[in-house]
Write an enzyme that holds these catalytic residues in place. Structure first.
Site, PDB file in Angstrom:
ATOM      1  N   GLU A 132       0.816  -1.228   0.000  1.00 17.43           N
ATOM      2  CA  GLU A 132       0.000   0.000   0.000  1.00 17.43           C
ATOM      3  C   GLU A 132       0.846   1.273   0.000  1.00 17.43           C
ATOM      4  O   GLU A 132       0.530   2.241  -0.679  1.00 17.43           O
ATOM      5  CB  GLU A 132      -0.894  -0.025   1.250  1.00 17.43           C
ATOM      6  CG  GLU A 132      -2.042   0.941   1.208  1.00 17.43           C
ATOM      7  CD  GLU A 132      -2.993   0.713   2.384  1.00 17.43           C
ATOM      8  OE1 GLU A 132      -3.522  -0.406   2.508  1.00 17.43           O
ATOM      9  OE2 GLU A 132      -3.165   1.648   3.176  1.00 17.43           O
ATOM     10  N   ASP A 133       1.915   1.271   0.754  1.00 12.45           N
ATOM     11  CA  ASP A 133       2.627   2.541   1.011  1.00 12.45           C
ATOM     12  C   ASP A 133       4.055   2.633   0.477  1.00 12.45           C
ATOM     13  O   ASP A 133       4.669   3.700   0.576  1.00 12.45           O
ATOM     14  CB  ASP A 133       2.672   2.820   2.527  1.00 12.45           C
ATOM     15  CG  ASP A 133       1.295   3.108   3.100  1.00 12.45           C
ATOM     16  OD1 ASP A 133       0.419   3.546   2.336  1.00 12.45           O
ATOM     17  OD2 ASP A 133       1.089   2.872   4.301  1.00 12.45           O
TER      18      ASP A 133
HETATM   19  N1  LIG Z   1      -3.075   7.475  14.035  1.00 13.56           N
HETATM   20  C1  LIG Z   1      -2.034   7.777  13.221  1.00 13.56           C
HETATM   21  N2  LIG Z   1      -2.003   7.263  11.960  1.00 13.56           N
HETATM   22  C2  LIG Z   1      -0.947   7.574  11.174  1.00 13.56           C
HETATM   23  C3  LIG Z   1       0.094   8.397  11.636  1.00 13.56           C
HETATM   24  N3  LIG Z   1       1.011   8.497  10.645  1.00 13.56           N
HETATM   25  C4  LIG Z   1       0.578   7.756   9.636  1.00 13.56           C
HETATM   26  N4  LIG Z   1      -0.610   7.190   9.915  1.00 13.56           N
HETATM   27  C5  LIG Z   1      -1.376   6.338   9.012  1.00 13.56           C
HETATM   28  O1  LIG Z   1      -2.415   7.130   8.479  1.00 13.56           O
HETATM   29  C6  LIG Z   1      -3.507   6.266   8.091  1.00 13.56           C
HETATM   30  C7  LIG Z   1      -4.780   6.950   8.517  1.00 13.56           C
HETATM   31  O2  LIG Z   1      -4.871   8.181   7.895  1.00 13.56           O
HETATM   32  P1  LIG Z   1      -6.011   8.500   6.824  1.00 13.56           P
HETATM   33  O3  LIG Z   1      -5.867   9.893   6.378  1.00 13.56           O
HETATM   34  O4  LIG Z   1      -7.336   8.073   7.402  1.00 13.56           O
HETATM   35  O5  LIG Z   1      -5.734   7.466   5.652  1.00 13.56           O
HETATM   36  P2  LIG Z   1      -4.709   7.455   4.425  1.00 13.56           P
HETATM   37  O6  LIG Z   1      -3.344   7.791   4.966  1.00 13.56           O
HETATM   38  O7  LIG Z   1      -4.831   6.032   3.950  1.00 13.56           O
HETATM   39  O8  LIG Z   1      -5.212   8.436   3.406  1.00 13.56           O
HETATM   40  C8  LIG Z   1      -3.281   4.914   8.740  1.00 13.56           C
HETATM   41  O9  LIG Z   1      -3.012   4.005   7.675  1.00 13.56           O
HETATM   42  P3  LIG Z   1      -3.166   2.424   7.745  1.00 13.56           P
HETATM   43  O10 LIG Z   1      -2.199   1.885   8.751  1.00 13.56           O
HETATM   44  O11 LIG Z   1      -3.096   1.928   6.354  1.00 13.56           O
HETATM   45  O12 LIG Z   1      -4.559   2.093   8.395  1.00 13.56           O
HETATM   46  P4  LIG Z   1      -6.095   2.444   8.060  1.00 13.56           P
HETATM   47  O13 LIG Z   1      -6.310   3.885   8.362  1.00 13.56           O
HETATM   48  O14 LIG Z   1      -6.338   2.104   6.626  1.00 13.56           O
HETATM   49  O15 LIG Z   1      -6.844   1.602   8.995  1.00 13.56           O
HETATM   50  C9  LIG Z   1      -2.063   5.155   9.661  1.00 13.56           C
HETATM   51  O16 LIG Z   1      -1.174   4.067   9.767  1.00 13.56           O
HETATM   52  C10 LIG Z   1       0.023   8.933  12.959  1.00 13.56           C
HETATM   53  O17 LIG Z   1       0.876   9.679  13.422  1.00 13.56           O
HETATM   54  N5  LIG Z   1      -1.062   8.587  13.703  1.00 13.56           N
END
Ligand SMILES: Nc1nc2c(ncn2[C@@H]2O[C@H](COP(=O)(O)OP(=O)(O)O)[C@@H](OP(=O)(O)OP(=O)(O)O)[C@H]2O)c(=O)[nH]1
Ligand SMILES: [Mn+2]
Length: 191
Positions: A76-77
């Site tokens: 994904e990233d």
């Molecule tokens: N809470 C938090 N999240 C952060 C931080 N830095 C990066 N993230 C990541 O950002 C995602 C959530 O942010 P969004 O704006 O909702 O989603 P997006 O990045 O996919 O556009 C999560 O992705 P993901 O792991 O793919 O999970 P999911 O949101 O798809 O469940 C999370 O891991 C941080 O400092 N705090």
């Protein structure tokens, strides 16, 4: 006896290597990525933390699940391909990572909706990774607000995550209890 001992050490040695190979792969792939918090925590802290939740809170010892947790954001990233994961870590692990990967070609709203819709259709092992991912991210949100996020955006993430978690019910009691408590703090009840 001696033969048995070295055979079991071989098995343990292979398991250790398989886990550390994933941790190392994730560290290399995420090396230039940071979390969105003020202090720019290295992104790899997140994937190690998700694996840690599974071993230390959820009681999971399925090696493929732990490997998938370590690798769960690589496709994904970081632009890692499914085929690269398959070649490095085998079909089982690669399929699990694929199952927890959002389709980034979709608009964000649609992508977020897909997570809600697909949660209950996931395999048991993918559900474990999804639960641990949400638990880590919600705890992280409680710890520090990502740069530029309003209180409303944080609230909205909690509400959306509760809808995803509702579709993951009946998978792991420890994780679901912790998630339920986090949602309850915000007045959210999982349906
Ligand atoms: N809470 C938090 N999240 C952060 C931080 N830095 C990066 N993230 C990541 O950002 C995602 C959530 O942010 P969004 O704006 O909702 O989603 P997006 O990045 O996919 O556009 C999560 O992705 P993901 O792991 O793919 O999970 P999911 O949101 O798809 O469940 C999370 O891991 C941080 O400092 N705090
Ligand atoms: Mn994640």
């Amino acid at each position: 006896m001696a033969g048995e001992k070295s055979a079991s050490l071989d098995v343990q040695g292979k398991l250790c290597r398989d886990i550390i190979r994933c941790a190392n792969f994730a560290a290399l792939k995420h090396k230039d990525q940071r979390r969105k918090d003020e202090i720019q925590t290295p992104y790899v802290n997140h994937v190690i933390g998700v694996a840690y939740i599974l071993t230390n809170e959820a009681g999971i010892s399925d090696i493929s699940v732990i490997q998938a947790a370590l690798l769960h954001d690589t496709i994904e990233d970081t632009g890692t391909s499914f085929y690269e994961l398959q070649a490095e870590f085998g079909e089982d692990v690669a399929n699990l990572v694929k199952e927890v990967t959002d389709d980034k070609t979709l608009p964000k709203e649609e992508r977020k909706l897909q997570q809600i819709v697909n949660a209950s259709k996931s395999s048991y092992r993918a559900k474990l990774v999804k639960l641990a991912d949400k638990l880590y991210n919600l705890r992280d949100l409680r710890r520090a607000t990502p740069v530029g996020w309003s209180k409303e955006r944080v609230d909205e993430y909690f509400r959306w995550a509760s809808q995803v978690v509702a579709g993951l019910k009946g998978t792991n009691k420890a994780l679901e209890d912790s998630l339920r408590d986090l949602f309850a703090e915000r007045g959210i009840t999982i349906t």
